[in-house]
Design an enzyme around this catalytic site. Structure first.
Site, mmCIF file in Angstrom:
data_model
loop_
_atom_site.group_PDB
_atom_site.id
_atom_site.type_symbol
_atom_site.label_atom_id
_atom_site.label_comp_id
_atom_site.label_asym_id
_atom_site.label_seq_id
_atom_site.Cartn_x
_atom_site.Cartn_y
_atom_site.Cartn_z
ATOM 1 N N SER A 45 114.508 27.841 36.530
ATOM 2 C CA SER A 45 115.905 28.127 37.018
ATOM 3 C C SER A 45 116.700 27.552 37.994
ATOM 4 O O SER A 45 117.881 28.008 38.125
ATOM 5 C CB SER A 45 116.125 29.941 36.682
ATOM 6 O OG SER A 45 115.397 30.316 35.742
ATOM 7 N N HIS A 49 115.822 33.521 44.705
ATOM 8 C CA HIS A 49 116.375 34.944 44.436
ATOM 9 C C HIS A 49 116.140 35.744 45.721
ATOM 10 O O HIS A 49 115.809 35.420 46.847
ATOM 11 C CB HIS A 49 115.132 35.706 43.696
ATOM 12 C CG HIS A 49 114.802 35.090 42.408
ATOM 13 N ND1 HIS A 49 115.742 35.383 41.488
ATOM 14 C CD2 HIS A 49 114.281 34.137 41.739
ATOM 15 C CE1 HIS A 49 115.495 34.812 40.025
ATOM 16 N NE2 HIS A 49 114.657 34.128 40.259
ATOM 17 N N VAL A 172 91.514 16.982 38.087
ATOM 18 C CA VAL A 172 90.177 17.468 38.603
ATOM 19 C C VAL A 172 89.348 17.933 37.320
ATOM 20 O O VAL A 172 89.904 18.753 36.538
ATOM 21 C CB VAL A 172 90.452 18.545 39.669
ATOM 22 C CG1 VAL A 172 89.187 19.427 39.906
ATOM 23 C CG2 VAL A 172 91.054 18.155 40.825
ATOM 24 N N ILE A 333 101.706 31.958 40.501
ATOM 25 C CA ILE A 333 103.023 31.638 41.066
ATOM 26 C C ILE A 333 104.059 31.601 40.131
ATOM 27 O O ILE A 333 104.663 30.698 39.954
ATOM 28 C CB ILE A 333 103.125 30.636 42.128
ATOM 29 C CG1 ILE A 333 101.630 30.649 43.016
ATOM 30 C CG2 ILE A 333 104.441 30.628 42.825
ATOM 31 C CD1 ILE A 333 101.635 31.920 44.050
ATOM 32 N N CYS A 440 121.678 3.080 31.276
ATOM 33 C CA CYS A 440 121.093 2.519 32.333
ATOM 34 C C CYS A 440 119.675 2.705 32.194
ATOM 35 O O CYS A 440 118.863 1.696 32.941
ATOM 36 C CB CYS A 440 121.399 3.544 33.493
ATOM 37 S SG CYS A 440 120.758 5.132 33.589
#
Lengths: 479, 411
Positions: A45, A49, A172, A333, A440
């Site tokens: 978003s 915050h 990884v 996160i 483009c």
């Protein structure tokens, strides 16, 4: 041998690497994709915050409020667009008002400044395009908006300018412990390192499991968005949230730092981490919600839609810990992850210091980075000066966003170097306008091909097998 | 200071310039953003251009060259690789290129001839992934015809606009397999002759009332799910069909590119997305004219050239101070007639009114009235949204009216 290896070049990995690049450390950033900011960092978003959502005492609350305080300065140093536009959580009913009251109290407990409930008259003066059914709102003057992918790109770029190394297409596959650290391997490469910072986003649980840490799981939560065309003035200046429910903060409407209007996200719990499909159901949910929130939204100005996957951790809070000596998880996160990212970097710095990693400041460390040049924002004098210096700035390549060849070449020559069409798009905004690269695209490929010295037909949209052209038919560009 | 600045050196801009020159204004400057004159015609290497205008079937580049040659012979000034950034109501044009840098020109009159662009896939909110292999038909045309590359080998096309139809044939000729052309509407938006020559001649199925509901593929397109739609254009459950493909071309409409018209405060029509003009193609801003696909999307370039001639001549009259002060008569439409160009006329001369209809109608009467009395009727066996129609009004018939109404009646 590296001192620190950051796995994952998202906004968190980028800012962690950057924070550590001020010290005399050998730093390596490993990224599985062809470019940085390829996960949730490019599809979210874009909100900074205020910090009233998370429960007091959680890492989310602490790092959000701190991150919010740091964001403006970090963006200034890195030349990233940030705007403190303020946010409004709108309420349709007395029940909503009660929830807003709780949020207000929670915000106060988290030390969020300036929060207050505002009533209909004031609210509709601030945002005349809000639905008449909205009766009140929680106003958070410290709420802001930022460009999340340029923040990531610039953080990684700044870390690289200060000596860090970036390895893209390094997926990884294995981590083994060595005598004084770890060996991190991909299918065809490996690095050795003293420390690992696991910032692998949605795959961070899988990375943790490679060293035997099974303490958490990450599941993806789909968030779809619709992006509307740029306008000189958008129909909303603040970020407009709905009153939150069990399913999250709901579908918001916000201007972006580039004056587009962003609608979304949806919120669907998923299992497949590779499924970034948008859905008809999702589009309908976004359109229905925005119709309730706004008097009118110019949906016919839609220029694209996309989907991001939030990394939802199994603990409910950010998962930042060290399950093993030399290994730090930065996982789960989800929101408010972007807002917290500068504070997370600071937090990791502290953790490493406490762990005994010697952090000696580099005298040559430069925290600032020149922003990507924006020709269309320059004054007439500046425009003339730069064209005189380099005529490529006089050639507009992207008509919709007014992006010049000079800007594209400059972006390709800077850290971290883009190697595909989408990489150029995120750095310069060429192809990001209303025609979505229809005009483009072919020229951007030409410039990329020339700058990177790779054949025109080998240029991809975003690495891997995402080729734009599959075959030379008439001798191609070489003729 | 220039007498006349023309923005865009495609068919409209060149035709307007030549008309202005031949009517006595020589101090003309054409500003073109591309590296060549000719606009989109440069990449339209198929034939069929100029039948109406020259009585010959020319290719796009041949058609454009007829005009470019004239422009060069007449010595009309043009600047290539030059992007106009701003036009003001006072007719001050700001532009940039590599040689002159950022520069401003004041003009006595301006002709807007910027053309149109394709509506992109992004505007449609189609569910699924976002892999490589998705192009607007015109972009694919550029890769194939201008750059010499094939963007894919197994193609599904959404939208049966003319560029989509042309590209179905073009990709086939280049060795790709076009599996289907899906069209949301129950009829094609393209010219009948293109359906015949580009699809039927090559056995490419046209699936009317069909749309793409899901795009599949991670790095590159791997397939699409298409479905039949009902009268409300909603997908019908159970009608889904999966088509494996590596490429999707979108030909889902053209949009006049009026960003500069907006900077000049020109009033735009919500229906055409182009300027509202009078019979001289003069916009709401005096001395600013608009013609070609930036005004409204044309079916044939021949009509673009004709319209641009009108604008070129009128700009000359404006520069010479010949102004028509008579009251403007608005032309109203009934919805079945989607729009007319011009949208308003003065009383000074005969005028050809161009219009498009909003659906396929058979055996119709087009009626022109003043609200009470029918002034003129025209019978047509068939009209379709893809084809532009016109009616010429003699000035005698509208000399005494306040308003005109265009309506369509089915027999």
């Amino acid at each position: 041998m590296y001192d620190v290896t950051v796995i994952g070049a998202g906004v968190v990995g980028g800012l962690v690497a950057r924070a550590l690049s001020k010290y005399k450390l050998n730093i390596c950033i490993l990224e599985s994709e062809n470019d940085v900011a390829m996960g949730a960092s490019k599809a979210n978003s874009a909100i900074v915050h205020a910090g009233f959502d998370a429960k007091a005492g959680t890492l989310k609350a602490k790092l959000n409020v701190r991150g919010n305080q740091m964001m403006e300065e970090v963006c200034k140093e890195l030349g990233v667009k940030y705007k403190n536009n303020g946010s409004l959580v709108v309420g349709f009913s007395e029940e909503d008002r009660a929830v807003l009251g709780e949020l207000l109290e929670r915000g106060k407990a988290n030390n969020v400044e300036g929060l207050r409930i505002i009533e209909k008259d004031e609210l509709h003066q601030m945002e005349p395009n809000l639905s008449d059914d909205i009766i009140c709102a929680l106003y958070a003057p410290t709420g802001g908006i930022v460009c999340p992918y340029t923040l990531t790109i610039s953080a990684v770029g700044n870390a690289m300018d200060n000596g860090a190394e970036l390895k893209c297409n390094f997926k990884v596959t294995d981590i083994e412990e060595t005598e004084n650290g770890y060996r991190v391997s991909s299918e065809n490469d490996s690095v050795t390192t003293r420390y690992i910072i696991n910032c692998a986003g949605i795959y961070s649980d899988e990375i943790a499991k490679m060293i035997g840490d099974n303490s958490f799981d990450i599941h993806p939560r789909r968030g779809e968005y619709i992006l509307l065309d740029r306008e000189n003035e958008q129909i909303f200046s603040h970020t407009i949230f709905r009153t939150p429910s069990k399913m999250g903060k709901g579908i918001l409407i916000t201007p972006t730092v580039h004056n587009n209007l962003l609608l979304g996200p949806t919120s669907y719990d998923m299992t497949d981490k590779d499924d970034k499909d948008t859905t008809a159901v999702g589009f309908e949910a976004i359109l229905n919600s925005t119709k309730e929130t706004a008097k009118s939204v110019p949906i016919n100005k839609t220029i694209t839609s996309f989907c991001g996957l939030r990394s939802v951790g199994s603990t409910g809070d950010f998962i930042i810990n060290s399950p093993k000596k030399g290994f730090i998880n930065v996982a789960g996160i989800e929101s408010p992850g972007l807002s917290s990212s500068p504070a997370i970097a600071e937090y990791i710095e502290e953790m490493l210091k406490e762990d005994g990693l010697e952090l000696i400041l580099k005298p040559e460390y430069n925290p600032t980075r020149k922003p990507y040049y924006a020709f269309h924002e320059a004054s007439a004098e500046e425009k003339n000066a730069i064209i005189k210096e380099n005529p490529a700035y006089g050639r507009i390549v992207c008509r919709c966003e007014g992006i010049t060849e000079g800007e594209i070449v400059d972006a390709i020559r800077r850290n971290p170097q883009p190697r595909d069409l989408d990489g150029v798009k995120r750095r310069t905004r060429a192809q990001m306008g209303r025609c979505q690269g229809g005009f483009c695209g072919p020229y951007v490929i030409e410039i990329l091909s020339k700058e990177l010295d790779i054949p025109y037909e080998n240029i991809t949209k975003f690495g891997g097998e995402s080729l734009i052209n599959v075959e030379i038919t008439k001798g191609g560009q070489s003729q | 200071m220039k007498d006349l600045v023309i923005i865009g050196g495609g068919p409209a801009g060149m035709s307007a310039a030549i008309a202005a020159y031949e009517n006595g204004i020589k101090d003309i400057l054409i500003l073109e953003r591309d590296s060549n004159l000719g606009g989109i015609l440069q990449q339209c290497i198929h034939n069929g251009f100029g039948l109406h205008k020259f009585g010959e079937e020319l290719t796009g580049p041949e058609y454009a060259w007829r005009y470019e040659k004239k422009v060069r012979e007449l010595g009309i000034e043009f600047k290539l690789n030059t992007m106009v950034l701003d036009v003001t109501e006072d007719k001050v044009i700001t532009a940039t290129n590599t040689e002159d840098g950022l520069f401003q020109i004041k003009a006595k009159a301006v002709i807007l001839a910027m053309g149109c662009r394709e509506r992109s896939k992004g505007a449609l909110n189609i569910a699924g992934s976002r892999p490589a292999g998705i192009y607007s038909a015109g972009t694919a045309q550029k890769y194939v015809n201008m750059k010499g590359y094939l963007p894919g080998k197994n193609i599904v096309i959404l939208g049966s606009g003319d560029i989509g139809l042309i590209m179905a044939r073009r990709m086939t000729l280049e060795g790709a397999k076009v599996h289907a052309v899906c069209e949301l509407m129950p009829y094609s938006g393209g010219l009948a002759r293109n359906i015949e020559q580009c699809l039927n001649d090559f056995g490419i199925p046209l699936k009317l009332s069909h749309t793409i509901i899901q795009i599949h593929g991670k790095d590159r397109v791997e397939g699409v799910t298409i479905a039949k739609v009902d009268e409300k254009r909603k997908p019908i459950k159970g009608s889904e069909e999966y088509i494996p493909c590596d490429t999707i071309l979108f030909s889902v409409g053209l949009l006049p590119e009026n960003e500069l018209s907006k900077t000049a405060n020109v009033t735009l029509s919500p229906i055409t997305s182009g300027a509202v003009v009078d019979q001289d193609r003069q916009t709401s801003v005096e001395g600013i004219f608009s013609c070609g696909n930036v005004l409204h999307v044309h079916d044939l370039v021949d009509y673009v050239s004709e319209e641009a001639e009108i604008a070129g001549k009128a700009a000359v009259e404006y520069i010479n101070g010949i102004q028509d002060e008579s009251v403007l008569i608005p032309i109203n439409t009934d919805g079945k007639i989607r729009y007319t160009v011009p949208q308003r006329i003065t009383k000074k001369k005969d005028v050809a009114v161009y219009f498009r209809v909003s659906n396929i109608y058979k055996n119709v009467i087009i009626k022109v009235s003043d609200g009470n009395n029918t002034l003129l009727t025209k019978k047509k066996v068939k009209v379709a949204p893809g084809e532009m129609e016109s009616i010429t009004l003699k000035k005698e018939i509208f000399e005494n009216v306040k308003e005109l109404y265009f309506s369509l009646e089915e027999k």
